[in-house]
Scaffold this motif. Structure first.
Motif, PDB file in Angstrom:
ATOM      1  N   ALA A 163      90.866 -69.917-147.675  1.00 37.47           N
ATOM      2  CA  ALA A 163      90.719 -70.762-148.382  1.00 37.47           C
ATOM      3  C   ALA A 163      88.448 -71.095-147.520  1.00 37.47           C
ATOM      4  O   ALA A 163      87.634 -71.684-148.110  1.00 37.47           O
ATOM      5  CB  ALA A 163      90.495 -71.774-148.707  1.00 37.47           C
ATOM      6  N   VAL A 164      88.793 -70.928-146.470  1.00 37.06           N
ATOM      7  CA  VAL A 164      88.055 -71.094-145.520  1.00 37.06           C
ATOM      8  C   VAL A 164      87.319 -69.972-144.446  1.00 37.06           C
ATOM      9  O   VAL A 164      85.895 -70.096-144.042  1.00 37.06           O
ATOM     10  CB  VAL A 164      88.225 -72.478-144.562  1.00 37.06           C
ATOM     11  N   THR A 165      87.395 -68.671-145.193  1.00 36.62           N
ATOM     12  CA  THR A 165      86.982 -67.767-144.467  1.00 36.62           C
ATOM     13  C   THR A 165      85.288 -67.626-144.801  1.00 36.62           C
ATOM     14  O   THR A 165      85.012 -66.966-143.125  1.00 36.62           O
ATOM     15  CB  THR A 165      86.993 -66.173-145.276  1.00 36.62           C
ATOM     16  N   PRO A 166      84.355 -67.703-145.658  1.00 41.39           N
ATOM     17  CA  PRO A 166      83.621 -67.314-145.824  1.00 41.39           C
ATOM     18  C   PRO A 166      82.180 -68.847-144.277  1.00 41.39           C
ATOM     19  O   PRO A 166      81.593 -68.881-143.601  1.00 41.39           O
ATOM     20  CB  PRO A 166      82.626 -68.170-146.845  1.00 41.39           C
ATOM     21  N   ASP A 167      83.214 -69.675-144.096  1.00 45.30           N
ATOM     22  CA  ASP A 167      83.114 -70.348-143.298  1.00 45.30           C
ATOM     23  C   ASP A 167      82.996 -70.682-141.820  1.00 45.30           C
ATOM     24  O   ASP A 167      82.028 -70.562-140.952  1.00 45.30           O
ATOM     25  CB  ASP A 167      83.843 -72.036-143.530  1.00 45.30           C
ATOM     26  N   LEU A 168      84.132 -69.512-141.775  1.00 50.76           N
ATOM     27  CA  LEU A 168      84.310 -68.824-139.838  1.00 50.76           C
ATOM     28  C   LEU A 168      83.304 -67.901-139.537  1.00 50.76           C
ATOM     29  O   LEU A 168      83.134 -68.040-138.802  1.00 50.76           O
ATOM     30  CB  LEU A 168      85.682 -68.751-140.587  1.00 50.76           C
ATOM     31  N   LEU A 169      82.952 -67.330-141.294  1.00 46.77           N
ATOM     32  CA  LEU A 169      82.500 -65.974-140.549  1.00 46.77           C
ATOM     33  C   LEU A 169      80.904 -66.495-140.461  1.00 46.77           C
ATOM     34  O   LEU A 169      80.423 -66.289-139.292  1.00 46.77           O
ATOM     35  CB  LEU A 169      81.969 -65.200-141.441  1.00 46.77           C
ATOM     36  N   GLN A 170      80.346 -67.701-141.497  1.00 43.64           N
ATOM     37  CA  GLN A 170      79.418 -67.728-140.844  1.00 43.64           C
ATOM     38  C   GLN A 170      79.053 -68.924-139.582  1.00 43.64           C
ATOM     39  O   GLN A 170      78.106 -68.502-138.376  1.00 43.64           O
ATOM     40  CB  GLN A 170      78.700 -68.856-141.934  1.00 43.64           C
ATOM     41  N   GLU A 171      79.871 -69.438-139.504  1.00 42.46           N
ATOM     42  CA  GLU A 171      80.175 -70.503-137.576  1.00 42.46           C
ATOM     43  C   GLU A 171      80.224 -69.660-136.832  1.00 42.46           C
ATOM     44  O   GLU A 171      80.095 -69.261-135.440  1.00 42.46           O
ATOM     45  CB  GLU A 171      81.229 -71.103-137.553  1.00 42.46           C
ATOM     46  N   ALA A 172      80.987 -68.331-137.028  1.00 42.80           N
ATOM     47  CA  ALA A 172      80.650 -67.194-135.775  1.00 42.80           C
ATOM     48  C   ALA A 172      79.893 -66.336-135.994  1.00 42.80           C
ATOM     49  O   ALA A 172      79.638 -65.622-134.865  1.00 42.80           O
ATOM     50  CB  ALA A 172      82.238 -66.435-135.537  1.00 42.80           C
ATOM     51  N   GLY A 173      78.779 -66.901-136.254  1.00 45.55           N
ATOM     52  CA  GLY A 173      77.549 -65.942-136.357  1.00 45.55           C
ATOM     53  C   GLY A 173      77.278 -65.259-137.257  1.00 45.55           C
ATOM     54  O   GLY A 173      75.750 -63.871-136.952  1.00 45.55           O
ATOM     55  N   TYR A 174      78.402 -64.702-138.371  1.00 44.09           N
ATOM     56  CA  TYR A 174      77.567 -63.369-139.583  1.00 44.09           C
ATOM     57  C   TYR A 174      76.738 -63.764-140.023  1.00 44.09           C
ATOM     58  O   TYR A 174      76.772 -65.200-141.238  1.00 44.09           O
ATOM     59  CB  TYR A 174      79.375 -63.355-139.983  1.00 44.09           C
ATOM     60  N   GLU A 175      76.248 -63.020-140.898  1.00 44.14           N
ATOM     61  CA  GLU A 175      75.131 -62.871-141.440  1.00 44.14           C
ATOM     62  C   GLU A 175      75.321 -62.417-142.756  1.00 44.14           C
ATOM     63  O   GLU A 175      74.580 -63.274-144.071  1.00 44.14           O
ATOM     64  CB  GLU A 175      73.900 -62.734-140.966  1.00 44.14           C
ATOM     65  N   TYR A 176      76.187 -61.834-143.453  1.00 42.90           N
ATOM     66  CA  TYR A 176      77.093 -61.248-144.326  1.00 42.90           C
ATOM     67  C   TYR A 176      78.399 -61.264-144.432  1.00 42.90           C
ATOM     68  O   TYR A 176      78.784 -60.770-143.168  1.00 42.90           O
ATOM     69  CB  TYR A 176      76.084 -60.664-145.387  1.00 42.90           C
ATOM     70  N   LEU A 177      78.316 -61.304-145.286  1.00 42.32           N
ATOM     71  CA  LEU A 177      80.486 -60.954-146.331  1.00 42.32           C
ATOM     72  C   LEU A 177      80.303 -59.793-147.356  1.00 42.32           C
ATOM     73  O   LEU A 177      79.626 -59.854-147.979  1.00 42.32           O
ATOM     74  CB  LEU A 177      81.073 -61.859-146.269  1.00 42.32           C
ATOM     75  N   LEU A 178      81.150 -58.771-147.302  1.00 41.82           N
ATOM     76  CA  LEU A 178      81.763 -58.110-148.109  1.00 41.82           C
ATOM     77  C   LEU A 178      82.736 -57.876-149.516  1.00 41.82           C
ATOM     78  O   LEU A 178      83.427 -56.723-149.964  1.00 41.82           O
ATOM     79  CB  LEU A 178      81.515 -56.572-147.968  1.00 41.82           C
TER      80      LEU A 178
END
Length: 293
Positions: A163-178
């Motif tokens: 439920a928090v993966t997009p949050d964790l990716l954005q906080e880790a500096g990722y710009e996009y997810l697939l």
């Protein structure tokens, strides 16, 4: 009136009602190949199966997957070179040690290297938040060290999200997810500290669901690619679109399937000509962000 639970990441938007835009050079259809380079544990963990697996160690299916890194991916790389097409490499970080030189060979072509977890023998979405954050951090650190720059994009192993993966990716500096296959255009997703871009990634034009899941063979998969391309090329006159194709060396890298992949990609090049932007997921992210939407 009752309401369904909602993820809260994006609102509904009909693709026919959105503002128009163009890809670079006025092109309307962006095409990218998602080349999954993955490693698997021997005797345990997850992995796609050629045939129903027996007791561990499941040598049949482990060796079949290992063929992709030893042979299939290299055969596909030669095809991409002949056709002159770029790819987005979706890289398990532990593969640098498991198959030395493989990711580096794609890097030498100028291909994008995106994050794909540590190994596809595990899922991240089942982990506690602290453990999932640690998985993302470890994979990101390895990719950053080996490539000399941080990856912009991420595909979860097995398209697995908590439920928090997009949050964790954005906080880790990722710009996009697939991970979300819900659209044919990039879509902004809300996170608890900002937003992250969802770039379309295919689950229909993906060799695992089709060949492993639905038991279709290379000829059928290639026909699907051609049919989708023809429809999307015509539709792109009305709206800009993204067409992704997801590939794995242990599937499309076998000789009897590679010839059909070559046929499909050749059809796309012949039919699309200069109207198609052959690109990477990262460049799609960059251009969409540049539009200021």
């Amino acid at each position: 009136m009752s309401h369904l639970p909602h993820h809260g990441r994006y609102a509904y938007s009909a693709i026919s009602d959105r503002p128009d835009f163009h890809w670079p050079g006025g092109r309307r259809l962006a095409v990218y190949l998602g080349m999954n380079l993955e490693c698997f544990a021997f005797g345990e963990g997850l992995g796609a199966e050629l045939a129903p697996g027996g007791p561990q160690p499941d040598v049949l299916n482990y060796a079949w997957r290992d063929y992709g890194n030893r042979v299939g991916a290299w055969r596909m790389l030669e095809l991409f070179d002949r056709l002159g097409v770029p790819v987005t490499v979706l890289a398990n970080a532990w593969l640098y040690d498991e198959a030395p030189g493989l990711i580096e060979a794609f890097r030498a072509r100028g291909d994008e290297i995106a994050g794909h977890g540590r190994t596809n023998a595990e899922r991240q979405g089942v982990l506690a938040e602290t453990d999932e954050r640690a998985l993302i951090a470890e994979a990101t650190a390895i990719l950053t060290e080996r490539e000399g720059q941080a990856p912009k994009g991420w595909l979860g192993p097995w398209i697995s999200q908590s439920a928090v993966t997009p949050d964790l990716l954005q906080e880790a500096g990722y710009e996009y997810l697939l991970d979300w296959c819900h659209d044919d255009q990039p879509v902004w997703m809300a996170t608890r500290q900002g937003r992250i871009l969802s770039v379309p990634y295919p689950q229909e034009l993906n060799d695992i669901p089709q060949i492993v899941g639905r038991k279709r063979e290379g000829a059928d998969f290639a026909d699907m690619i051609c049919d989708a391309f023809d429809v999307m090329l015509e539709e792109s006159a009305r709206r800009p679109l993204v067409m992704g194709i997801a590939l794995h060396g242990y599937l499309m890298g076998h000789p009897h399937r590679l010839r059909h992949l070559a046929r499909a990609l050749g059809h796309m090049q012949d039919r699309g000509g200069d109207a198609v932007w052959w690109t990477t997921a990262g460049r799609i992210n960059d251009h969409f962000r540049s539009l200021g939407r």
